[in-house]
Design an enzyme around this catalytic site. Structure first.
Site, mmCIF file in Angstrom:
data_model
loop_
_atom_site.group_PDB
_atom_site.id
_atom_site.type_symbol
_atom_site.label_atom_id
_atom_site.label_comp_id
_atom_site.label_asym_id
_atom_site.label_seq_id
_atom_site.Cartn_x
_atom_site.Cartn_y
_atom_site.Cartn_z
ATOM 1 N N ASP A 182 2.860 -5.734 7.552
ATOM 2 C CA ASP A 182 1.645 -4.917 7.542
ATOM 3 C C ASP A 182 0.463 -5.890 7.485
ATOM 4 O O ASP A 182 0.339 -6.658 6.516
ATOM 5 C CB ASP A 182 1.672 -3.986 6.316
ATOM 6 C CG ASP A 182 0.436 -3.084 6.213
ATOM 7 O OD1 ASP A 182 -0.634 -3.499 6.705
ATOM 8 O OD2 ASP A 182 0.530 -2.006 5.613
ATOM 9 N N PHE B 12 0.872 -1.175 0.000
ATOM 10 C CA PHE B 12 0.000 0.000 0.000
ATOM 11 C C PHE B 12 0.916 1.235 0.000
ATOM 12 O O PHE B 12 1.860 1.305 0.785
ATOM 13 C CB PHE B 12 -0.902 -0.024 1.234
ATOM 14 C CG PHE B 12 -2.003 0.988 1.175
ATOM 15 C CD1 PHE B 12 -3.183 0.710 0.511
ATOM 16 C CD2 PHE B 12 -1.852 2.226 1.776
ATOM 17 C CE1 PHE B 12 -4.198 1.651 0.439
ATOM 18 C CE2 PHE B 12 -2.863 3.169 1.711
ATOM 19 C CZ PHE B 12 -4.039 2.875 1.045
ATOM 20 N N ARG C 23 -12.747 -4.640 -6.478
ATOM 21 C CA ARG C 23 -12.436 -5.510 -5.330
ATOM 22 C C ARG C 23 -13.709 -5.861 -4.576
ATOM 23 O O ARG C 23 -14.591 -5.026 -4.379
ATOM 24 C CB ARG C 23 -11.536 -4.786 -4.317
ATOM 25 C CG ARG C 23 -10.202 -4.371 -4.791
ATOM 26 C CD ARG C 23 -9.317 -3.965 -3.606
ATOM 27 N NE ARG C 23 -9.918 -2.947 -2.734
ATOM 28 C CZ ARG C 23 -9.357 -2.466 -1.638
ATOM 29 N NH1 ARG C 23 -8.174 -2.903 -1.249
ATOM 30 N NH2 ARG C 23 -9.964 -1.537 -0.911
ATOM 31 N N TYR D 189 -9.993 -0.781 11.311
ATOM 32 C CA TYR D 189 -11.286 -0.304 10.781
ATOM 33 C C TYR D 189 -11.788 -1.157 9.627
ATOM 34 O O TYR D 189 -12.856 -0.905 9.102
ATOM 35 C CB TYR D 189 -11.203 1.173 10.359
ATOM 36 C CG TYR D 189 -10.003 1.548 9.523
ATOM 37 C CD1 TYR D 189 -9.930 1.223 8.176
ATOM 38 C CD2 TYR D 189 -8.928 2.242 10.077
ATOM 39 C CE1 TYR D 189 -8.834 1.560 7.408
ATOM 40 C CE2 TYR D 189 -7.817 2.588 9.333
ATOM 41 C CZ TYR D 189 -7.778 2.239 7.995
ATOM 42 O OH TYR D 189 -6.676 2.562 7.250
ATOM 43 N N LYS D 190 -10.991 -2.146 9.204
ATOM 44 C CA LYS D 190 -11.435 -2.999 8.089
ATOM 45 C C LYS D 190 -12.147 -4.225 8.668
ATOM 46 O O LYS D 190 -13.275 -4.134 9.119
ATOM 47 C CB LYS D 190 -10.230 -3.393 7.232
ATOM 48 C CG LYS D 190 -9.479 -2.220 6.613
ATOM 49 C CD LYS D 190 -8.330 -2.743 5.766
ATOM 50 C CE LYS D 190 -7.377 -1.648 5.339
ATOM 51 N NZ LYS D 190 -7.934 -0.718 4.360
HETATM 52 C C1 PLP Z 1 -2.033 -2.479 3.519
HETATM 53 C C2 PLP Z 1 -2.363 -1.120 4.048
HETATM 54 N N1 PLP Z 1 -1.451 -0.442 4.762
HETATM 55 C C3 PLP Z 1 -1.714 0.799 5.236
HETATM 56 C C4 PLP Z 1 -2.925 1.409 4.998
HETATM 57 C C5 PLP Z 1 -3.172 2.823 5.473
HETATM 58 O O1 PLP Z 1 -3.510 2.875 6.764
HETATM 59 P P1 PLP Z 1 -3.745 4.248 7.566
HETATM 60 O O2 PLP Z 1 -4.636 5.098 6.748
HETATM 61 O O3 PLP Z 1 -4.386 3.753 8.827
HETATM 62 O O4 PLP Z 1 -2.430 4.883 7.815
HETATM 63 C C6 PLP Z 1 -3.912 0.731 4.288
HETATM 64 C C7 PLP Z 1 -5.234 1.367 4.063
HETATM 65 O O5 PLP Z 1 -6.095 0.893 3.401
HETATM 66 C C8 PLP Z 1 -3.622 -0.556 3.790
HETATM 67 O O6 PLP Z 1 -4.527 -1.228 3.068
#
Ligand code: PLP
Length: 424
Positions: free
Chosen positions: A208, A133, A383, A233-234
């Site tokens: 992650d 991400f 998705r 939150y997911k």
């Molecule tokens: C794999 C991954 N890492 C990090 C994040 C971002 O997280 P945050 O907005 O809590 O920093 C996301 C958000 O969807 C994600 O899917």
């Protein structure tokens, strides 16, 4: 000679029968889902647990309204990031006292990567996946610059078309940052095997877990991982903007020096001394005052999660994703250019299925208008997240039926479906 396919065709009745036999079916009632909506975006924002509003109301009215400042002690506010971290721990294969809540995943990743890199002081390279991400990569740019002194640290990126993990690993790599379940494709790494390879090269790994926590069984200790971060939150249904979590393996906790040294990570915050002294254990990863109303939303959800068996979640998740893929193969791919990009091998799949399709954006908007909510990731992926606590097999059937109809009628060509909002 051709062989005849003797498998019975799947119909909605088959899906309803699977729902009737589903050991997790009772959990659907524990969520407040709008009538007529098939929600397949719990991999972006989890649904609202029924108990959450009352729980959060209690924190607001009683703990804040009546308890006021006394609640820092009386309601245990000060220790909430560790106490709620303990509720996350069993979901990710961590022990009590090993997980603490953070801020956003981005901030927690920064904390963890800096701590990991400092445990490998002679090494100057950070490796990560190009497909991480993007926020993870953005945060790494800053880590490289800050830890590099006059000469920024190097970054090496692993990609599907090369270089591979083994090609980037050498004795200069300090840390490897990997996403366990890929946010675009749903591809899942073998955490234990990858960690073993990273360790064999003398490096540490930061996982992650944003698309893993609550989606698939995770065994951080069993995999001998070093650090992990994730969002809540997911799949964990903590609510929009609910706090991230950080885990550090016990053997690293005493020596770990996270990036942000705030007072809530201090050994004796109420001594108000001038110098920083890290708290023992995972507490040192805390920074400042926790967002307690968001923490309350997460606590409400995790109390429900304490009743959930992750093995059952995984079993149902695979049933749902396999059903979805089978229906795409049977009903969509023969007629339209729709490709399943998620691994078909179940051991390599998280709890989502992504389809590559041109004009994915307007197609998804048309689907959302029909009440089937998924999302779109540029340039061409739609998705679908499968959240076994509230997704039914009949939902899968209905989603495919709606998508088939949208592709057949080409309703997605209507210009309004191509108008983009700030968030896709
Ligand atoms: C794999 C991954 N890492 C990090 C994040 C971002 O997280 P945050 O907005 O809590 O920093 C996301 C958000 O969807 C994600 O899917």
């Amino acid at each position: 000679m051709t062989t005849t396919d003797t498998r019975p065709a799947i119909d909605r009745g088959t899906c309803e029968a699977l729902d009737a036999a589903d050991p997790l079916a009772q959990f659907r009632e524990r969520f407040d889902l709008p009538e007529g909506v098939v929600y397949l975006d719990g991999n972006s924002l989890g649904a609202l647990p029924r108990d959450t509003p009352e729980f959060v109301q209690h924190v607001i009215r009683e703990e804040w309204g009546t308890g006021l400042i006394r609640s820092w002690n009386d309601a245990g506010w000060f220790d909430k990031p560790q106490a709620v971290g303990d509720l996350v721990a069993p979901i990710v294969g961590a022990g009590a006292g090993e997980v603490v809540l953070g801020d956003s995943t981005s901030a927690s990743l920064f904390q963890a990567v800096v701590a990991a890199a400092r445990l490998r002081p002679g090494r100057r390279t950070i490796a990560a996946e190009r497909g991480n991400f993007p926020t993870d990569l953005y945060m790494l740019e800053s880590v490289q610059e800050l830890l590099g002194g006059a000469e920024p640290r190097q970054r090496r990126l692993i990609a599907d078309d090369g270089p591979t993990l083994d090609e980037v690993l050498d004795d200069d790599v300090a840390v490897v940052v990997l996403t366990h379940v890929d946010y675009r494709t749903g591809r899942m790494h073998d955490m234990a095997e990858v960690t073993r390879r990273v360790h064999a090269a003398g490096a540490l790994v930061v996982w992650d877990l944003c698309h893993s926590a609550g989606a698939v069984p995770v065994d951080l200790r069993g995999a001998d991982a070093d650090f992990a971060v994730g969002c809540t939150y997911k799949y964990l249904n903590g609510g929009p903007g609910s706090p991230s979590f950080i885990w550090a393996a016990r053997q690293h906790q005493a020596d770990a020096r996270p990036a942000l040294t705030g007072w809530h990570g201090h050994a004796r915050p109420f001594d108000f001394t001038v110098g920083y002294a890290p708290a023992a254990g995972i507490t040192r990863f805390r920074v400042g005052t926790p967002q307690l109303l968001s923490v309350a939303g997460l606590e409400a959800s995790l109390r429900m999660w304490a009743e959930v068996d992750m093995a059952e979640v995984r079993e149902k998740s695979l049933r749902l994703t396999e059903l979805f893929i089978a229906l795409v193969d049977a009903r969509l791919s023969p007629h339209w250019d729709v490709e399943v990009v998620t691994p078909r091998e179940s051991a390599r799949r998280g709890s989502q299925v992504s389809l590559r399709v041109s004009d994915g954006y307007p197609i998804m908007q048309a689907l959302i208008e029909r009440g089937v909510i998924g999302d779109f990731r540029a340039p061409d992926l739609i998705r679908f997240g499968f959240t076994p606590l509230y997704t039914s097999h009949a939902d899968v059937w209905d989603a495919i039926a709606a998508l088939e109809d949208i592709l057949r009628t080409e309703v997605w060509r209507e210009p309004r479906f191509s108008q983009r909002g700030a968030v896709t």
